[in-house]
Structures are given as structure tokens and as C-alpha cells.
Design a protein around this motif. Structure first.
Motif, mmCIF file in Angstrom:
data_model
loop_
_atom_site.group_PDB
_atom_site.id
_atom_site.type_symbol
_atom_site.label_atom_id
_atom_site.label_comp_id
_atom_site.label_asym_id
_atom_site.label_seq_id
_atom_site.Cartn_x
_atom_site.Cartn_y
_atom_site.Cartn_z
ATOM 1 N N GLY A 35 0.815 -1.448 0.119
ATOM 2 C CA GLY A 35 -0.343 0.061 -0.313
ATOM 3 C C GLY A 35 0.934 1.569 -0.224
ATOM 4 O O GLY A 35 2.212 1.385 0.045
ATOM 5 N N SER A 36 0.467 2.366 -0.048
ATOM 6 C CA SER A 36 0.775 3.519 -0.323
ATOM 7 C C SER A 36 0.702 4.474 0.482
ATOM 8 O O SER A 36 -0.951 4.369 1.000
ATOM 9 N N PHE A 37 0.500 5.294 1.620
ATOM 10 C CA PHE A 37 0.231 6.460 2.667
ATOM 11 C C PHE A 37 1.436 7.394 2.860
ATOM 12 O O PHE A 37 1.764 7.934 3.018
ATOM 13 N N ASP A 38 -0.103 8.330 2.403
ATOM 14 C CA ASP A 38 -0.100 9.969 2.290
ATOM 15 C C ASP A 38 -0.238 10.024 3.157
ATOM 16 O O ASP A 38 -1.377 10.855 3.712
ATOM 17 N N GLY A 39 0.355 10.456 4.777
ATOM 18 C CA GLY A 39 0.559 11.336 5.794
ATOM 19 C C GLY A 39 1.208 10.359 6.609
ATOM 20 O O GLY A 39 1.223 8.898 6.603
ATOM 21 N N GLU A 40 1.312 11.024 8.219
ATOM 22 C CA GLU A 40 2.142 9.837 9.206
ATOM 23 C C GLU A 40 1.877 9.498 9.558
ATOM 24 O O GLU A 40 -0.353 9.545 9.137
ATOM 25 N N ILE A 41 1.489 8.394 10.177
ATOM 26 C CA ILE A 41 0.870 7.120 10.496
ATOM 27 C C ILE A 41 0.607 7.668 12.682
ATOM 28 O O ILE A 41 1.683 7.504 12.736
ATOM 29 N N LYS A 42 0.160 7.171 13.224
ATOM 30 C CA LYS A 42 0.178 7.109 14.711
ATOM 31 C C LYS A 42 -0.435 6.030 15.088
ATOM 32 O O LYS A 42 -1.437 5.627 15.208
ATOM 33 N N VAL A 43 -0.019 5.319 16.645
ATOM 34 C CA VAL A 43 -0.034 4.333 17.314
ATOM 35 C C VAL A 43 -0.093 3.992 18.600
ATOM 36 O O VAL A 43 1.135 4.791 18.840
ATOM 37 N N ASP A 44 -0.738 4.289 19.518
ATOM 38 C CA ASP A 44 -1.082 4.230 20.562
ATOM 39 C C ASP A 44 -2.269 3.858 21.623
ATOM 40 O O ASP A 44 -3.004 3.476 21.494
ATOM 41 N N ARG A 45 -2.106 3.254 22.464
ATOM 42 C CA ARG A 45 -2.806 2.895 23.776
ATOM 43 C C ARG A 45 -3.492 1.803 23.717
ATOM 44 O O ARG A 45 -4.046 1.016 23.096
ATOM 45 N N SER A 46 -1.825 1.073 23.484
ATOM 46 C CA SER A 46 -1.478 -0.350 23.869
ATOM 47 C C SER A 46 -2.111 -0.927 21.707
ATOM 48 O O SER A 46 -2.478 -1.893 22.148
ATOM 49 N N ALA A 47 -2.029 -0.148 21.624
ATOM 50 C CA ALA A 47 -2.297 -0.929 19.921
ATOM 51 C C ALA A 47 -1.083 -0.813 19.000
ATOM 52 O O ALA A 47 -0.220 -0.785 19.639
ATOM 53 N N GLU A 48 -1.996 -2.012 18.260
ATOM 54 C CA GLU A 48 0.528 -2.597 17.463
ATOM 55 C C GLU A 48 0.230 -2.286 16.077
ATOM 56 O O GLU A 48 -1.437 -2.582 15.523
ATOM 57 N N ILE A 49 0.292 -1.979 15.037
ATOM 58 C CA ILE A 49 0.932 -1.975 13.519
ATOM 59 C C ILE A 49 1.983 -2.605 13.068
ATOM 60 O O ILE A 49 3.185 -2.623 13.865
ATOM 61 N N GLY A 75 1.947 3.346 25.118
ATOM 62 C CA GLY A 75 1.899 1.603 25.039
ATOM 63 C C GLY A 75 1.588 1.011 23.567
ATOM 64 O O GLY A 75 2.061 0.209 22.864
ATOM 65 N N GLY A 76 1.474 2.192 22.251
ATOM 66 C CA GLY A 76 1.712 1.880 21.122
ATOM 67 C C GLY A 76 2.725 0.812 20.448
ATOM 68 O O GLY A 76 4.332 1.492 20.949
ATOM 69 N N GLU A 77 2.690 -0.621 19.686
ATOM 70 C CA GLU A 77 3.864 -0.920 19.146
ATOM 71 C C GLU A 77 3.835 -0.423 17.772
ATOM 72 O O GLU A 77 2.489 -0.565 16.502
ATOM 73 N N ILE A 78 5.276 -0.132 17.428
ATOM 74 C CA ILE A 78 5.599 -1.036 15.769
ATOM 75 C C ILE A 78 6.276 -2.294 15.372
ATOM 76 O O ILE A 78 7.028 -1.948 16.210
ATOM 77 N N THR A 79 6.080 -3.194 14.958
ATOM 78 C CA THR A 79 6.526 -4.405 14.538
ATOM 79 C C THR A 79 6.332 -4.689 13.339
ATOM 80 O O THR A 79 5.339 -4.855 12.530
ATOM 81 N N LEU A 80 8.137 -4.784 12.636
ATOM 82 C CA LEU A 80 8.934 -4.738 11.549
ATOM 83 C C LEU A 80 9.093 -6.420 11.493
ATOM 84 O O LEU A 80 10.098 -6.696 11.977
ATOM 85 N N MET A 81 8.438 -7.055 10.484
ATOM 86 C CA MET A 81 8.347 -8.422 10.270
ATOM 87 C C MET A 81 8.964 -9.459 8.826
ATOM 88 O O MET A 81 7.743 -8.910 8.264
ATOM 89 N N ALA A 82 9.510 -9.619 9.095
ATOM 90 C CA ALA A 82 10.342 -10.697 7.527
ATOM 91 C C ALA A 82 9.139 -11.559 7.211
ATOM 92 O O ALA A 82 8.625 -12.163 7.973
ATOM 93 N N VAL A 83 9.465 -11.982 5.910
ATOM 94 C CA VAL A 83 9.134 -12.431 5.291
ATOM 95 C C VAL A 83 9.737 -14.157 4.924
ATOM 96 O O VAL A 83 10.843 -13.498 4.434
ATOM 97 N N SER A 84 9.511 -14.734 4.740
ATOM 98 C CA SER A 84 10.077 -15.842 3.859
ATOM 99 C C SER A 84 10.342 -15.770 2.394
ATOM 100 O O SER A 84 11.557 -16.182 2.055
ATOM 101 N N GLU A 85 9.790 -15.325 1.786
ATOM 102 C CA GLU A 85 9.961 -15.181 0.361
ATOM 103 C C GLU A 85 10.559 -13.642 0.457
ATOM 104 O O GLU A 85 10.778 -13.776 -0.901
ATOM 105 N N GLN A 86 11.101 -13.457 1.395
ATOM 106 C CA GLN A 86 12.047 -12.256 0.627
ATOM 107 C C GLN A 86 13.077 -12.214 1.382
ATOM 108 O O GLN A 86 13.300 -12.038 2.547
ATOM 109 N N GLU A 87 14.187 -11.936 0.173
ATOM 110 C CA GLU A 87 15.596 -11.727 1.256
ATOM 111 C C GLU A 87 15.793 -10.432 1.631
ATOM 112 O O GLU A 87 15.892 -9.517 0.900
#
Length: 883
Positions: A775-789, A821-833
Motif C-alpha cells: 500500500g501507499s501512505f500519504d501522511g503520518e501514522i500514529k499508534v497509541d494506547r496499546s495498539a499495534e501496527i 504503549g503503542g507498538e510498531i512491529t517489523l516482520m520479515a517474511v520467508s519469501e523475501q531476502e
């Protein structure tokens, strides 16, 4: 007439059965005969019957003698207008005096006695009486009647010379003020007497508990006749002329601004549960004894007025009434029970209502904020338009206007009502309580605001009221002090007065200030000066703790349509990584004619400007015919919304609710099309309407993980927040509440552009989750109050920036803010080096992928056709595997 052997001009026509024959319709039943003169005949008959023969023994006003007198005096303009005013009143309301009825003569001008005659004639004709308040019906088109009458006698019949008579100056008394308010009736009903549906994005509707005619009736009672012992609600001072009238309007505006925040916004005559434990979601049933740390049963009057205090009623058993808007379809789910009081012998511990599980526990020893765990003697919760509370306030009301006044042989408005033993009489189902709920608020205003005087600081409300008027009505500190007087019993914070109430009920101050200035400027149209930038603000804690701002609506048509449209979004890719440009197509059709909204969104609506889907079915938007313009959609109760190419939803102008709102286990899937948040058109902004609206909300709505809503987004869908040329732009996607979840496989998310700040492309809150695969994202992202992206691919994080590539080689470079308590998780995938090799220790690149991701060859993006995507979605829905 024919059946009774009397002369009949139309012996074969039964006007009772077929009145439409008067307009030459349904004439086939009479052999097809047309009587073109009937439309005149019926009017002449009504005039003879209702006007020419009119006589009022009480006012000594008879039509024919008054007509002869008018001609005999030379048809002076003042006499002519008095005559036509009276005739108009007689015709439409059945009486000849202005105050013979509480209802409006439409288009009435405020010109002393110049048009009384035509008003009386109009009232006789339309209502059968000649007094203004003799009938509850309105005299329609009174101004046109007057103009027609004057044109006929002066310009066509050439009678008299009254057009050259100068107009006398107005006399600014109560009668003038009430006529003036009748002229403002549409604005008052459409902007002040409106409530908000708090479960459907604060959609406005006309209040059911507070209406215009009871308001006028109560105002006449308290301002003209008084509310006991010389107490009058202040609306005008004839001795001060226009200055006194303006001061009266400011006083009324202050009262209404508080009433809007206290009760009208929620359409509630009785206080309701709003104080709860944030951590547990529990409401104490003993809130009926007091909220915000108050104990209404012990709030007695000061020593010199202690004899007015209501006695304790430990044996009372009362329950708050439930308004129409507290039940379906306004109420979407269970709510805490209404307030109640009951002896300890019947209910030793009152318990609590738990919101997450929607359960009531009457056995728990659960205290309110004051510490009460029972509801014995707790019958003095808030009632009426100001939610009057406490034994002192109810005691004073009963002493001056209730049964206690009658028992002591003093004048009483309600001699048969004891408001101490049963305060619920204020909000019962009887029709006369529609007036009482206004009268009790006006009485409290007279007692606690108009009569307020701080001897230590020599601060007097009435004197400060005139100072505010004389100073150009620009100092907001005036309304802030007035709000404090009503809420805490003093005009400065902190309070030292005996009457001080130790609570933070005054936290409505920002809302009340906005209401106040909007009423003065937009509704009453007073010449306000601009507020000084150094105007003192509210005391500490001035924001609302449980009521959102209540913005009076502005009934002005927009000057241009919203200009927000999805446009091409270029995703900039820094070297050396290859960039992938994602185009957000313009989905909305372009037409030659402007698409002007029906009304500004601030206007109250009655099931207009919003469509609700709550049938549990699947609704598809995929064409211009199925799309929505100037409309918001609410999807709830397990219902599914599919947005496909060619479809769009665009919210109305200047609304504060999203274009699409999901709640209570509903689902959204977007394979194309566009959702546009509300554009904040500055040409008719006022108060809080300067911010853009959000595009799509995915909410829980029931505080349970099983009722969270879900959303899926694919290539081609565009979600846009509304632009705000002078405010804050709207958010594109808002995901809120545990159990709510969004999965983004593609699409464009564009935060609204604003002068003060831009909206977020994604806002995630309160334990919600968002999975991003592309996807494409024009504008900041905010994650707060124990949410996760969670981002799937090869990414790295540098402070606020997250950059990298998705498995389909789409590049991401976005700023993400986290808090509480907002969290950002960066997750690698097996099909991508990835350039950075995964490790067994915790890093930004986990080695485990929670979801298999297709592997792409030669860097080409793998896409599904529209038919394939539709078939896939249909199959998943059919087998219950959508999630």
C-alpha cells in the motif's frame, strides 16, 4: 344542505367525502363536471364565516365595526397595519391579540402597533380567533398578507395616505422580546434545540425532550409573571431601551449555552450515568447519590436559608424516566440502568454495572466517587434543562413555586406538586412537565446566577452583564465566570464561597463558551467584537471529561461543493532502492453541474445525511447508482460492506462524523473505489467546524473482543481524510478498540491536508491491530494506547521513520508516532531476502512469518483480476473463512 331540504348550489357534491373537487380533481365521481368557481367560493365562504362574523366578547374586537372605524379614520398606516395584523391572527390562529396564543405568526415584523389590525384579521381567518395567543396554530405568510393588504388599499384602490406616516420607535419590553424570539424560531429549533446521537457519530436530530413552544411558555411564565416572590428571568429592560434588550439576549444566550451542554445535547431530562472506573468499565449504581465526588443529599442550603432545604427521604423509592432516544433505534446496545433510590432494607448494596460484559451486579459493595455503596435517600439527582441537583436547589424550587408555597398561602405556579417528596415530577410523562423542565432551570438561573453577588470582591452579575454588552461583547472571561457561578457557586477559581460545590462539573466550559458565542453571533445576530487573543481562558481542567463539544449548527447553504478528490499519490523512493509509483485513481465521476450538499452537516437531521446498515447482510457499492454523495454510512451488528471499482462514499460538508463507520462485529472489504472524509468548507464555518472529517472508522462499539470490526484493503481502493483549509485535516483510516483489526494488502491512504495540521493516513488506538502487506501512505501514522501496527517485508526503523520494501517491491518511507504503549512491529517474511540477515536474538527483523506470503518472480508485481478477486471474496464469505 340538499339532503336536509335546504337550498344547495351543488346538490350532487359531497365536499366531506371528496374535498379535492374544489381543485377540479376526482371530478369523475360527479359525472366529470368541473366547477372552476369552487376554489373562490370556498374562500369567500370561509371569510364570511370566520372573519366577517368574528366577534370577541373578551377583547371587544369585532371585525365589521373595526373595519368601519379604520376607514372612518382615513386609513392611516399605523391603523391599517394594526388591522391587517389582527385579521391575519384571526384567520390563522382564531384570536385577535398578539399574545392570545403561544404560536408564531410567520413573518411578523416588530413595528409596535402598526399592523395589529391585519394580524387580527389574518388570525380570525386562519384560526377563528383574534388574539395572538388564542390558538396553538401559526399564521402562515403574515408578512405577505400585510404587504398585499397595503398594496391593495394604497396603490390599487388609492385609499388614504398612510404610507407616509413615520414609524414609531420600538418599545423593548417582554412582549417585544417574545415576538423577536418567534421570528428566530427556525434557527433556535435547528441549532439550539438539537440533540446528538452519541452512538452514531453524534448525528444531530431535533430534541424530543426540549421543544420551542414549552420553552416560550416557560419563559413567559418566569420573565413576565415571575417565579415566586418577585423573581423574574431577565430578557429585557424597557428603561434601558436597546441596551437593555441586548443585555437580556446575552443573559438568555448564557442560559441556553449551559442548557445545551447539560441536557439538550443528550436529550435527557434526568441525569444519567457518565462517571465510571476507566480501568474496569464499571458504573456505580450509587451514582444516583452523586457524581464527580458530590453527594446531592447533603448539599443543603446555607444557615440563613436552611428552612428551604428538602428533608431527607430515606423511604423514597424512585427511578429515573427513560427518554424516547434512550431506546432502540437510538440505543444500539445495553446501557447502565436508569438512576434509582431505594431504602437499605430493600437494597443494602447497590452494586455496579459492568460495561465490557453488560452485566448488573446488585450484590457487590461497590462505591461511587463519594464513597456511597447504597441508594437510600438518593432521589435528588439532576433534572430539567440545567440538570438541577441537590436538596437545596429542589427545596428552593418547591418553597417558591411548588406545594410548600401553596401550603403557606403564597402564590404558587404548581400548588399540587411537591418537588421535595418526588423530584421526578419534573420529568414525568405528563404534557405540562414539558414546561416544568424549563421552568426549574430558569428558576435555578435566577437564584444562582442573576442574583449572584460576591461582596468581598464587589462582583455583581447584572452589573457585569451590562459591562459585557457595553464593551462590545468580546471578553470571553465573562461567560467563563458565569459558567463557574452555575457549576461551583463562585465566579473565580478556586472558590471560597459558602455555596462552593467541590466537583469538576464545570468541565463543560470550552463547549459552553463556543455555544455562547455562536448563539450571540449566528442566531441572535448581535454585533460582537472579535475576542481578544489575551482573553482569559477557563480555569484548570477546562476541557470536557465526558461530553464532546456541542456545536450549534449554521443553516447557511454552502457556496461551493467540496473539492476533495482522490488524486495521484507519488511514493518517493530514495536511491539506490528502485521506487514503485502507486497511482490512486480518481474514482468519483466528474459532472458539469456542481454537487452541492443538501445542507451543512451541522444541521440537525432526521434520518437524513446518514444511511445505517444493521441487518447482518452484505451490501455492495460498485457504481454511480449504488454510491453515496453527501451521505455517511454506519455499518453495525455483523453487517458486511464491500466497496468495489466504480463505487464511492463521500461525507457531507463540515461534518464531525466519518464517511463510513463500522462497529459491533461488522466487516469491510475494499477492492476499488473511494471513501472521502468531510471537507471543512471555510465559507460557512463557525465554532468547532473547522476540522476535516475522517474517511473510515473501524470500531469495536461493545467493549468486547468478539465484537471488534474487521477491514481488508486491496489494490485500487482509496481512503481519503477531509481537507481543512483553516483547521486540522481528517484521518484516512481509524482503527479503534481491542478485537478491531485491519489487513492492508494494497490501496492508497491519504490524510487530509489542513492549515493547522494534516490528518494521519492511519490512526490505531486502544489495543486495535493493523497488518500492512503493501500500500501507499500519504501522511503520518500514529499508534497509541496499546495498539499495534505490523509491517511485513524488509524494513528498518530510524527514530520516527520506518522505511523499506514490501514483498511486492513497493517502497515504504513513512513517519510513525507512538504513545501510551503503542507498538510498531517489523516482520520479515520467508519469501523475501533482506539486506540485514535475520538473527535468533530479538531484532527488527523476526525470522518467523505469521502468514505465508507469495513469492514473486523477477520483481514483477503479482495481481489478481477483478473477477478473480470477487470470486475469491465470495468463496471466503460462503464458507465463513473471511477471517
Amino acid at each position: 344542505a340538499y339532503d336536509e331540504d335546504r337550498p344547495a348550489r351543488y346538490p350532487t357534491v359531497d365536499f366531506c367525502k371528496i374535498p379535492s373537487v374544489l381543485c377540479n380533481t376526482n371530478v369523475a365521481q360527479y359525472g366529470g363536471v368541473v366547477y372552476p368557481e369552487l376554489r373562490w367560493m370556498v374562500a369567500f365562504h370561509q371569510w364570511i364565516e370566520g372573519v366577517q362574523s368574528y366577534s370577541n366578547d373578551d377583547t371587544k374586537w369585532e371585525y365589521l365595526p373595526q373595519l368601519k372605524l379604520l376607514v372612518g379614520k382615513g386609513l392611516l398606516k399605523s391603523d391599517v397595519r394594526i388591522f391587517i395584523d389582527k385579521v391575519s391572527s384571526v384567520l390563522t390562529r382564531g384570536c385577535d391579540e398578539y399574545f392570545c396564543s403561544p404560536h408564531t405568526i410567520n413573518f411578523l415584523e416588530l413595528k409596535s402597533d402598526v399592523r395589529v389590525f391585519i394580524d387580527k384579521v389574518s388570525s380570525v381567518l386562519t384560526r377563528g380567533c383574534d388574539e395572538y395567543f388564542c390558538s396553538p396554530h401559526t399564521i402562515n405568510f403574515l408578512e405577505q398578507r400585510r404587504d398585499n393588504f397595503e398594496t391593495l388599499i394604497y396603490d390599487i384602490f388609492k385609499l388614504g395616505n398612510g404610507r407616509f406616516e413615520p414609524e414609531p420607535p420600538p418599545f423593548y419590553d417582554y412582549e417585544y422580546a417574545e415576538k423577536w424570539l418567534h421570528l428566530k424560531r427556525p434557527k433556535i429549533e435547528g441549532n439550539i434545540l438539537t440533540s446528538k446521537h452519541h452512538e452514531l457519530g453524534r448525528v444531530q436530530y431535533y430534541s424530543q425532550a426540549y421543544r420551542f413552544l414549552p420553552f416560550i411558555s416557560a419563559l413567559r411564565t418566569t420573565a413576565k409573571y415571575g417565579a415566586g416572590d418577585g423573581r423574574y428571568f431577565f430578557v429585557a429592560d424597557p428603561g434601558e431601551g436597546l441596551r437593555g434588550f441586548n443585555a437580556g439576549l446575552v443573559n438568555l444566550a448564557s442560559f441556553l449555552a449551559n442548557a445545551m451542554a447539560e441536557s439538550i445535547d443528550h436529550d435527557s431530562c434526568e441525569e444519567f450515568h457518565w462517571e465510571k472506573d476507566i480501568a474496569t468499565g464499571r458504573y456505580a449504581i450509587s451514582n444516583s447519590c452523586g457524581q464527580n465526588g458530590r453527594n446531592y443529599g447533603t448539599e443543603s442550603c446555607p444557615p440563613w436559608q436552611s428552612f428551604m432545604t428538602c428533608p431527607a427521604a430515606t423511604d423514597a423509592e424512585l427511578q429515573a424516566s427513560i427518554s424516547e432516544t434512550s431506546e432502540p433505534p437510538f440505543r444500539l446496545g445495553p446501557k447502565p440502568p436508569p438512576f434509582q433510590c431505594m431504602p437499605k432494607s430493600n437494597l443494602p448494596s447497590s452494586g455496579f454495572w459492568e460495561e465490557p460484559t453488560n452485566t448488573l451486579d446488585n450484590n457487590a459493595n461497590y462505591p461511587n466517587s463519594y464513597g456511597r455503596t447504597d441508594v437510600e435517600g438518593c432521589s435528588f439527582w439532576g433534572r430539567g434543562v440545567l440538570h438541577t441537583r441537590g436538596t437545596c436547589n429542589f427545596g428552593k424550587f418547591n418553597f417558591h413555586v411548588g406545594s410548600r408555597a401553596a401550603a403557606q398561602n403564597r402564590p404558587s405556579l404548581y400548588p399540587d406538586l411537591d418537588f421535595c417528596s418526588d423530584p421526578g415530577l419534573i420529568c414525568s410523562d405528563e404534557e405540562r412537565t414539558m414546561d416544568i423542565r424549563w421552568v426549574v432551570g430558569m428558576f435555578e438561573w435566577i437564584d444562582r446566577v442573576q442574583d449572584y453577588y460576591d461582596s468581598a470582591l464587589d462582583w455583581n452579575y447584572m452589573r457585569e452583564l451590562y459591562k459585557y454588552v457595553d464593551g462590545g461583547m468580546s471578553d470571553d472571561s465573562f461567560i467563563d465566570k458565569v459558567n463557574l457561578i452555575l457549576a461551583r457557586g463562585c465566579h473565580l477559581y478556586p472558590c471560597s464561597s459558602y455555596f462552593a460545590v467541590e466537583s469538576d462539573r464545570f468541565l463543560y466550559s470550552n463547549e459552553k463558551r463556543t455555544n455562547f458565542r455562536n448563539i450571540l453571533k449566528l442566531l441572535f445576530e448581535l454585533p460582537l467584537s472579535e475576542a481578544s487573543p489575551n482573553t482569559p481562558v477557563a480555569p484548570p481542567g477546562g476541557g470536557s471529561s465526558f461530553v464532546q463539544p456541542s456545536e450549534p449548527a449554521v443553516n447557511r447553504p454552502p457556496t461551493k461543493p467540496p473539492t476533495v478528490r482522490p488524486t495521484t499519490v507519488q511514493v518517493q523512493t530514495p536511491s539506490p532502492v528502485k521506487s514503485v509509483t502507486t497511482n490512486a485513481p480518481t474514482i468519483l465521476p466528474v459532472t458539469a453541474e456542481p454537487t452541492t450538499p443538501r445542507v451543512p452537516t451541522g444541521s440537525p437531521i432526521e434520518l437524513s445525511d446518514i444511511t445505517q446498515w444493521n441487518d447482518g447482510e452484505t451490501h455492495v457499492i460498485n457504481s454511480k447508482e449504488t454510491s453515496f454523495l453527501d451521505e455517511s454510512i454506519v455499518v453495525t451488528r455483523g453487517t458486511t460492506f464491500l466497496l468495489e471499482p466504480g463505487g464511492y462514499v463521500e461525507a457531507p460538508l463540515n461534518t464531525n462524523w466519518p464517511a463510513v463507520r463500522l462497529s459491533i462485529g461488522s466487516m469491510f472489504a475494499g477492492t476499488g473505489g473511494a471513501i472521502n472524509g468531510s471537507y471543512a468548507d471555510p465559507s460557512f464555518l463557525e465554532g468547532e467546524y473547522e476540522d476535516g472529517g475522517d474517511g473510515l472508522h473501524i470500531n469495536n462499539g461493545q467493549s468486547s473482543d468478539v465484537t471488534g470490526s474487521k477491514g481488508s484493503f486491496f489494490d485500487g481502493v482509496v481512503i481519503v481524510g477531509g481537507d481543512a483549509p483553516i483547521g486540522v485535516g481528517g484521518n484516512a483510516l481509524y482503527v479503534n478498540g481491542f478485537g478491531s483489526e485491519a489487513k492492508i494488502y494494497g490501496g492508497s491512504f491519504v490524510g487530509g491536508k489542513g492549515a493547522k495540521d494534516n490528518g494521519y493516513s492511519i490512526l490505531v488506538q486502544n489495543s486495535a491491530k493493523v497488518h500492512v502487506y503493501s500500500g501507499s501512505f500519504d501522511g503520518e501514522i500514529k499508534v497509541d494506547r496499546s495498539a499495534e501496527i505490523i509491517f511485513y517485508g524488509c524494513f528498518k526503523r530510524d527514530r520516527l521513520q520506518v522505511s523499506g520494501t514490501f514483498p511486492d517491491e513497493t517502497y515504504l518511507d513513512v513517519s510513525i508516532r507512538t504513545s501510551y504503549g503503542g507498538e510498531i512491529t517489523l516482520m520479515a517474511v520467508s519469501e523475501q531476502e533482506c539486506d540485514t540477515a535475520p538473527s535468533t536474538s530479538p531484532t527488527n527483523f523476526p525470522t518467523v512469518s505469521p502468514r505465508p506470503t507469495p513469492k514473486y518472480n523477477h520483481g514483477d508485481r503479482n495481481t489478481l483480476s477483478f473477477a478473480e478477486m470477487s470470486l475469491s471474496l465470495a468463496s471466503m464469505l460462503l464458507f465463513g473463512l473471511f477471517w
